[in-house]
Design a protein around this motif. Sequence first.
Motif, PDB file in Angstrom:
ATOM      1  N   VAL A   3       0.845  -1.199   0.000  1.00  0.00           N
ATOM      2  CA  VAL A   3       0.000   0.000   0.000  1.00  0.00           C
ATOM      3  C   VAL A   3       0.878   1.246   0.000  1.00  0.00           C
ATOM      4  O   VAL A   3       0.454   2.311  -0.458  1.00  0.00           O
ATOM      5  N   ALA A   6       1.231   3.541  -2.990  1.00  0.00           N
ATOM      6  CA  ALA A   6       0.242   4.591  -3.239  1.00  0.00           C
ATOM      7  C   ALA A   6       0.540   5.855  -2.441  1.00  0.00           C
ATOM      8  O   ALA A   6      -0.184   6.837  -2.537  1.00  0.00           O
ATOM      9  N   ILE A  11      -4.499   3.096   1.804  1.00  0.00           N
ATOM     10  CA  ILE A  11      -4.959   3.672   0.537  1.00  0.00           C
ATOM     11  C   ILE A  11      -6.199   4.494   0.858  1.00  0.00           C
ATOM     12  O   ILE A  11      -7.176   3.981   1.415  1.00  0.00           O
ATOM     13  N   ALA A  39      -2.548   7.588  -5.336  1.00  0.00           N
ATOM     14  CA  ALA A  39      -3.723   6.817  -5.749  1.00  0.00           C
ATOM     15  C   ALA A  39      -4.768   6.872  -4.648  1.00  0.00           C
ATOM     16  O   ALA A  39      -4.439   7.046  -3.475  1.00  0.00           O
ATOM     17  N   CYS A  40      -6.018   6.716  -5.051  1.00  0.00           N
ATOM     18  CA  CYS A  40      -7.104   6.589  -4.070  1.00  0.00           C
ATOM     19  C   CYS A  40      -8.237   5.803  -4.697  1.00  0.00           C
ATOM     20  O   CYS A  40      -8.373   5.739  -5.921  1.00  0.00           O
ATOM     21  N   LEU A  47     -10.904   3.522  -9.076  1.00  0.00           N
ATOM     22  CA  LEU A  47      -9.751   4.177  -8.478  1.00  0.00           C
ATOM     23  C   LEU A  47      -9.151   5.198  -9.419  1.00  0.00           C
ATOM     24  O   LEU A  47      -9.432   5.209 -10.611  1.00  0.00           O
ATOM     25  N   ALA A  49      -5.207   6.809 -10.140  1.00  0.00           N
ATOM     26  CA  ALA A  49      -3.774   6.724  -9.855  1.00  0.00           C
ATOM     27  C   ALA A  49      -3.050   7.632 -10.832  1.00  0.00           C
ATOM     28  O   ALA A  49      -3.491   7.823 -11.959  1.00  0.00           O
ATOM     29  N   GLU A  63      -1.427  -2.218  -9.305  1.00  0.00           N
ATOM     30  CA  GLU A  63      -1.021  -2.623  -7.952  1.00  0.00           C
ATOM     31  C   GLU A  63      -2.177  -2.415  -6.961  1.00  0.00           C
ATOM     32  O   GLU A  63      -2.480  -3.299  -6.156  1.00  0.00           O
ATOM     33  N   VAL A  64      -2.826  -1.274  -7.034  1.00  0.00           N
ATOM     34  CA  VAL A  64      -3.948  -0.991  -6.129  1.00  0.00           C
ATOM     35  C   VAL A  64      -5.104  -1.951  -6.410  1.00  0.00           C
ATOM     36  O   VAL A  64      -5.736  -2.462  -5.478  1.00  0.00           O
ATOM     37  N   GLU A  65      -5.377  -2.237  -7.682  1.00  0.00           N
ATOM     38  CA  GLU A  65      -6.421  -3.202  -8.036  1.00  0.00           C
ATOM     39  C   GLU A  65      -6.099  -4.580  -7.458  1.00  0.00           C
ATOM     40  O   GLU A  65      -6.967  -5.247  -6.890  1.00  0.00           O
ATOM     41  N   SER A  68      -6.542  -4.575  -3.696  1.00  0.00           N
ATOM     42  CA  SER A  68      -7.970  -4.552  -3.374  1.00  0.00           C
ATOM     43  C   SER A  68      -8.578  -5.937  -3.533  1.00  0.00           C
ATOM     44  O   SER A  68      -9.348  -6.400  -2.675  1.00  0.00           O
TER      45      SER A  68
END
Length: 135
Positions: A3, A6, A11, A39-40, A47, A49, A63-65, A68
């Motif tokens: 995380v 981000a 996040i 990113a948020c 999201l 990014a 990465e955030v996906e 999640s």
Amino acid sequence: YMVAAAGGKSISKSKYATFGSQELSDNVCSALKNPNRKACLMSNHGLVAYGPNLDKALWLANEVECLSKQYVQILSTGLTADILSSSEMSTILSKFKTYGKNGSSRGTKENGAVVAPQQRSIKSLAKSPLPLNGT
């Protein structure tokens, strides 16, 4: 710990607003108000990014996906996700300043930091699609 990619110990998430509205834009800006945030999550949308170039922004979005998806999968089993402490995340954020820039014997030196070999760019991917089935 990823995380930290981000830009924070967690996040951030923006409040919901209708798509295309100024309110949604304002909510996203508020979620990204810390200058380190890159990113948020947008409530009920997806999201956002960003990065210094398209390749890095797309890497971060992916990465955030993935994070999640992992989080939801853990919760769907009835287990509780192990969230790192604030103290550990402070350590991680400090280490992320040089993450991927040290210790590689395959990269080249640039301004005292080791840089990984060049990866395929988005432009090159668009020109030559990835092969299917690993061929």
